[in-house]
Design a protein around this motif. Structure first.
Motif, PDB file in Angstrom:
ATOM      1  N   ARG A   1       4.913 -12.234  17.665  1.00 38.35           N
ATOM      2  CA  ARG A   1       5.694 -11.572  18.618  1.00 38.35           C
ATOM      3  C   ARG A   1       5.699 -11.786  18.978  1.00 38.35           C
ATOM      4  O   ARG A   1       6.924 -11.073  19.931  1.00 38.35           O
ATOM      5  CB  ARG A   1       5.446  -9.564  18.184  1.00 38.35           C
ATOM      6  CG  ARG A   1       4.861  -9.088  16.830  1.00 38.35           C
ATOM      7  CD  ARG A   1       6.469  -8.618  16.318  1.00 38.35           C
ATOM      8  NE  ARG A   1       7.056  -7.623  16.965  1.00 38.35           N
ATOM      9  CZ  ARG A   1       7.600  -6.428  16.297  1.00 38.35           C
ATOM     10  NH1 ARG A   1       8.157  -6.830  15.205  1.00 38.35           N
ATOM     11  NH2 ARG A   1       8.503  -5.523  17.647  1.00 38.35           N
TER      12      ARG A   1
ATOM     13  N   ALA B   1       6.037  -9.319  10.024  1.00 41.44           N
ATOM     14  CA  ALA B   1       5.069  -8.502   9.380  1.00 41.44           C
ATOM     15  C   ALA B   1       4.420  -9.300   7.851  1.00 41.44           C
ATOM     16  O   ALA B   1       3.164  -8.877   7.324  1.00 41.44           O
ATOM     17  CB  ALA B   1       5.221  -6.554   8.209  1.00 41.44           C
TER      18      ALA B   1
ATOM     19  N   ILE C   1      10.295  -4.925   9.216  1.00 39.67           N
ATOM     20  CA  ILE C   1       9.777  -5.543   9.891  1.00 39.67           C
ATOM     21  C   ILE C   1       9.443  -6.775  10.879  1.00 39.67           C
ATOM     22  O   ILE C   1       8.958  -7.812   9.397  1.00 39.67           O
ATOM     23  CB  ILE C   1       7.817  -4.748  10.329  1.00 39.67           C
ATOM     24  CG1 ILE C   1       7.760  -2.682   9.884  1.00 39.67           C
ATOM     25  CG2 ILE C   1       7.818  -5.244  11.781  1.00 39.67           C
ATOM     26  CD1 ILE C   1       6.819  -2.606  10.088  1.00 39.67           C
TER      27      ILE C   1
ATOM     28  N   PHE D   1      -9.729 -11.245   7.076  1.00 43.97           N
ATOM     29  CA  PHE D   1      -7.935 -10.745   7.118  1.00 43.97           C
ATOM     30  C   PHE D   1      -7.343  -9.986   7.797  1.00 43.97           C
ATOM     31  O   PHE D   1      -6.565  -9.986   9.112  1.00 43.97           O
ATOM     32  CB  PHE D   1      -7.625  -9.649   5.467  1.00 43.97           C
ATOM     33  CG  PHE D   1      -7.141  -8.832   5.620  1.00 43.97           C
ATOM     34  CD1 PHE D   1      -6.593  -7.831   5.957  1.00 43.97           C
ATOM     35  CD2 PHE D   1      -5.689  -9.601   4.924  1.00 43.97           C
ATOM     36  CE1 PHE D   1      -5.357  -6.738   5.573  1.00 43.97           C
ATOM     37  CE2 PHE D   1      -4.102  -8.912   5.288  1.00 43.97           C
ATOM     38  CZ  PHE D   1      -4.257  -8.183   5.217  1.00 43.97           C
ATOM     39  N   ILE D   2      -8.372  -8.655   8.547  1.00 48.76           N
ATOM     40  CA  ILE D   2      -7.877  -8.234   9.743  1.00 48.76           C
ATOM     41  C   ILE D   2      -7.859 -10.233  11.611  1.00 48.76           C
ATOM     42  O   ILE D   2      -6.804  -8.906  11.294  1.00 48.76           O
ATOM     43  CB  ILE D   2      -8.766  -7.454  10.379  1.00 48.76           C
ATOM     44  CG1 ILE D   2      -9.265  -6.377   9.205  1.00 48.76           C
ATOM     45  CG2 ILE D   2      -8.355  -6.664  11.547  1.00 48.76           C
ATOM     46  CD1 ILE D   2     -10.221  -5.579   9.529  1.00 48.76           C
TER      47      ILE D   2
ATOM     48  N   SER E   1       2.494 -12.271   8.467  1.00 43.17           N
ATOM     49  CA  SER E   1       0.936 -12.096   9.243  1.00 43.17           C
ATOM     50  C   SER E   1       0.063 -11.169   8.221  1.00 43.17           C
ATOM     51  O   SER E   1      -0.679 -12.015   7.559  1.00 43.17           O
ATOM     52  CB  SER E   1       1.047 -10.923  10.358  1.00 43.17           C
ATOM     53  OG  SER E   1       2.314 -11.128  11.192  1.00 43.17           O
ATOM     54  N   ILE E   2       0.958 -10.615   7.171  1.00 38.65           N
ATOM     55  CA  ILE E   2       0.191  -9.930   5.644  1.00 38.65           C
ATOM     56  C   ILE E   2      -0.332 -11.615   4.992  1.00 38.65           C
ATOM     57  O   ILE E   2      -1.326 -11.438   4.868  1.00 38.65           O
ATOM     58  CB  ILE E   2       0.618  -9.355   5.022  1.00 38.65           C
ATOM     59  CG1 ILE E   2       0.979  -7.475   5.588  1.00 38.65           C
ATOM     60  CG2 ILE E   2      -0.211  -8.733   3.516  1.00 38.65           C
ATOM     61  CD1 ILE E   2      -0.039  -7.432   6.358  1.00 38.65           C
TER      62      ILE E   2
ATOM     63  N   THR F   1      -4.261 -11.708  10.256  1.00 44.85           N
ATOM     64  CA  THR F   1      -3.122 -10.884  10.661  1.00 44.85           C
ATOM     65  C   THR F   1      -2.854 -10.690  11.820  1.00 44.85           C
ATOM     66  O   THR F   1      -2.051 -10.691  12.705  1.00 44.85           O
ATOM     67  CB  THR F   1      -3.957  -9.399   9.367  1.00 44.85           C
ATOM     68  OG1 THR F   1      -3.982 -10.283   8.204  1.00 44.85           O
ATOM     69  CG2 THR F   1      -2.166  -8.889   9.979  1.00 44.85           C
TER      70      THR F   1
ATOM     71  N   PHE G   1       2.913   2.199   1.721  1.00 46.21           N
ATOM     72  CA  PHE G   1       3.960   2.551   3.452  1.00 46.21           C
ATOM     73  C   PHE G   1       3.964   1.038   4.109  1.00 46.21           C
ATOM     74  O   PHE G   1       5.509   1.443   5.286  1.00 46.21           O
ATOM     75  CB  PHE G   1       2.553   3.050   3.711  1.00 46.21           C
ATOM     76  CG  PHE G   1       1.726   2.497   4.205  1.00 46.21           C
ATOM     77  CD1 PHE G   1       0.500   3.101   3.648  1.00 46.21           C
ATOM     78  CD2 PHE G   1       1.717   2.411   5.813  1.00 46.21           C
ATOM     79  CE1 PHE G   1      -0.708   2.329   3.656  1.00 46.21           C
ATOM     80  CE2 PHE G   1      -0.051   1.996   5.891  1.00 46.21           C
ATOM     81  CZ  PHE G   1      -0.926   2.432   5.014  1.00 46.21           C
ATOM     82  N   LEU G   2       3.402   0.590   3.956  1.00 47.36           N
ATOM     83  CA  LEU G   2       4.004  -0.968   5.325  1.00 47.36           C
ATOM     84  C   LEU G   2       5.008  -1.571   4.572  1.00 47.36           C
ATOM     85  O   LEU G   2       5.180  -1.626   3.490  1.00 47.36           O
ATOM     86  CB  LEU G   2       2.187  -1.635   5.187  1.00 47.36           C
ATOM     87  CG  LEU G   2       3.059  -2.722   5.974  1.00 47.36           C
ATOM     88  CD1 LEU G   2       2.833  -2.481   7.237  1.00 47.36           C
ATOM     89  CD2 LEU G   2       1.504  -3.847   6.090  1.00 47.36           C
ATOM     90  N   ASP G   3       5.454  -1.229   5.242  1.00 44.44           N
ATOM     91  CA  ASP G   3       7.946  -1.570   5.158  1.00 44.44           C
ATOM     92  C   ASP G   3       7.616  -3.610   5.525  1.00 44.44           C
ATOM     93  O   ASP G   3       7.867  -3.826   6.726  1.00 44.44           O
ATOM     94  CB  ASP G   3       8.397  -1.169   5.837  1.00 44.44           C
ATOM     95  CG  ASP G   3       9.823  -1.917   5.204  1.00 44.44           C
ATOM     96  OD1 ASP G   3      10.524  -1.085   5.631  1.00 44.44           O
ATOM     97  OD2 ASP G   3       9.779  -2.127   4.797  1.00 44.44           O
TER      98      ASP G   3
ATOM     99  N   TRP H   1       0.081 -11.764  13.945  1.00 43.33           N
ATOM    100  CA  TRP H   1       0.845 -11.089  14.338  1.00 43.33           C
ATOM    101  C   TRP H   1       1.028 -11.115  15.559  1.00 43.33           C
ATOM    102  O   TRP H   1       2.822 -11.376  16.106  1.00 43.33           O
ATOM    103  CB  TRP H   1       0.309  -9.540  14.335  1.00 43.33           C
ATOM    104  CG  TRP H   1       1.062  -8.455  14.389  1.00 43.33           C
ATOM    105  CD1 TRP H   1       1.058  -8.020  15.080  1.00 43.33           C
ATOM    106  CD2 TRP H   1       2.407  -7.549  14.506  1.00 43.33           C
ATOM    107  NE1 TRP H   1       1.769  -6.462  16.046  1.00 43.33           N
ATOM    108  CE2 TRP H   1       2.701  -6.634  15.362  1.00 43.33           C
ATOM    109  CE3 TRP H   1       3.465  -7.879  12.883  1.00 43.33           C
ATOM    110  CZ2 TRP H   1       3.534  -5.939  14.617  1.00 43.33           C
ATOM    111  CZ3 TRP H   1       4.411  -7.309  12.815  1.00 43.33           C
ATOM    112  CH2 TRP H   1       4.673  -5.853  13.215  1.00 43.33           C
TER     113      TRP H   1
ATOM    114  N   LEU I   1       0.848  -1.408   0.146  1.00 47.35           N
ATOM    115  CA  LEU I   1       0.125  -0.301   0.466  1.00 47.35           C
ATOM    116  C   LEU I   1       0.543   1.393  -0.050  1.00 47.35           C
ATOM    117  O   LEU I   1       0.238   2.098  -0.056  1.00 47.35           O
ATOM    118  CB  LEU I   1      -0.697   0.292   1.383  1.00 47.35           C
ATOM    119  CG  LEU I   1      -2.419  -1.078   0.929  1.00 47.35           C
ATOM    120  CD1 LEU I   1      -2.810  -0.856   2.611  1.00 47.35           C
ATOM    121  CD2 LEU I   1      -3.245  -0.954   0.028  1.00 47.35           C
TER     122      LEU I   1
END
Lengths: 173, 130
Positions: free
Chosen positions: B90, B42, B39, B78-79, B45-46, B82, B33-35, B86, B31
């Motif tokens: 983590r 990340a 990270i 998805f949410i 999770s995506i 994810t 901006f999501l690196d 995540w 998108l």
């Protein structure tokens, strides 16, 4: 440093929350723009309003609690073994090592013409600050003239040098 | 014009399609901006979230044949997936870092105190022999 690691962890956490919220809002926007359903007689939607009040509040709390934790973590003072005073001037720093003798020196930035190959432009100085590693250091920061800021980004440090005020930061390199 | 390399001197690396492709791939941000590359957790999770979204949305569509609602279920899936991946990743990552830090400190202590009365292994051996 441990503080910088915590800052990076918090950044990742907040970044993921922000990304998911952005994705959800984007989807809601597209869904609203493409829907064929129209109802001009909606009077109330209390369940929906309750959900979209409480859920963001919960999300904000989940972001705020780690943030406050890190805020107080950065202010912790854990018996520093060494104190250095840093005084900002226009445009150089004066460092005072007064714990063991009276070492005082100025630190000027090296102009690009004086740099050697491999040196970092705008960062190299003539007299460097020497810090002990794995030992808590107290840094007292002030200014002689205008506002300055003393920072080491990789250690997660940034403290303003305010004339007439002595700010303190404690860190372990 | 560059001088010809002397014998024994390493040749200059030329830009190739592979290196250009790799450098473009390294700059990829979801998108914009999501690196996801830099990270930790990340990317996984995506990816798992996308898989969960497809499974949930498609499964709902198979049972109900409702397109719009299936899309909503897909986004919700998805949410949730994810977020679940995540936090799970983590948590394990944090445990791993703690173990690494403990191991580093123990190695340092071992190197520092080896052969002295503060040697942790000597204390452990004397306790076990008693």
């Amino acid at each position: 440093s441990p503080v910088m690691e915590e800052l990076i962890t918090f950044h990742d956490h907040a970044f993921m929350a922000m990304s998911l919220i952005s994705f959800l809002v984007l989807y809601a926007l597209l869904s609203t723009l493409t829907t064929k359903l129209t109802n001009t007689n909606i009077t109330d939607a209390q369940e929906m309003e309750t959900i979209w009040t409480i859920l963001p509040a919960i999300i904000l709390i989940l972001i705020a609690l780690p943030s406050l934790r890190i805020l107080y973590l950065t202010d912790e003072v854990n018996d520093p073994s060494f104190t250095i005073k840093s005084i900002g001037h226009q445009w150089y720093w004066t460092y005072e090592y007064t714990d063991y003798g009276g070492l005082i020196f100025n630190s000027y930035m090296l102009p690009p013409l004086f740099l050697n190959p491999g040196d970092l432009r705008l960062l190299e100085v003539d007299n460097r600050v020497v810090l002990p590693i794995e030992a808590p250091v107290r840094m007292m920061i002030t200014s002689q003239d205008v506002l300055h800021s003393w920072t080491i980004p990789t250690l997660g440090l940034k403290t303003d040098a305010v004339p007439g005020r002595l700010n303190q930061t404690v860190f372990t390199a | 014009m560059a001088a010809a390399p002397e014998p024994g001197e390493p040749k200059e690396r030329k830009a190739s399609c592979t290196s250009l492709h790799l450098s473009y791939w390294k700059a990829f941000k979801l998108l914009g901006f999501l690196d996801v590359e830099n990270i930790p957790c990340a990317r996984d999770s995506i990816l798992y979230g996308s898989l969960g979204s497809i499974v949930a949305g498609f499964g709902h569509f198979l049972f109900t044949s409702r397109i719009k609602r299936s899309c909503d279920v897909g986004v919700g899936g998805f949410i949730l997936v994810t977020l679940g991946c995540w936090f799970h990743c983590r948590y394990n990552y944090a445990k791993q870092r703690i173990r690494e830090r403990i191991a580093r400190e123990e190695i340092k202590k071992k190197i520092l105190y080896e052969g002295t009365h503060l040697d942790p292994e000597r204390k452990h051996n004397s306790n076990s022999s008693n």
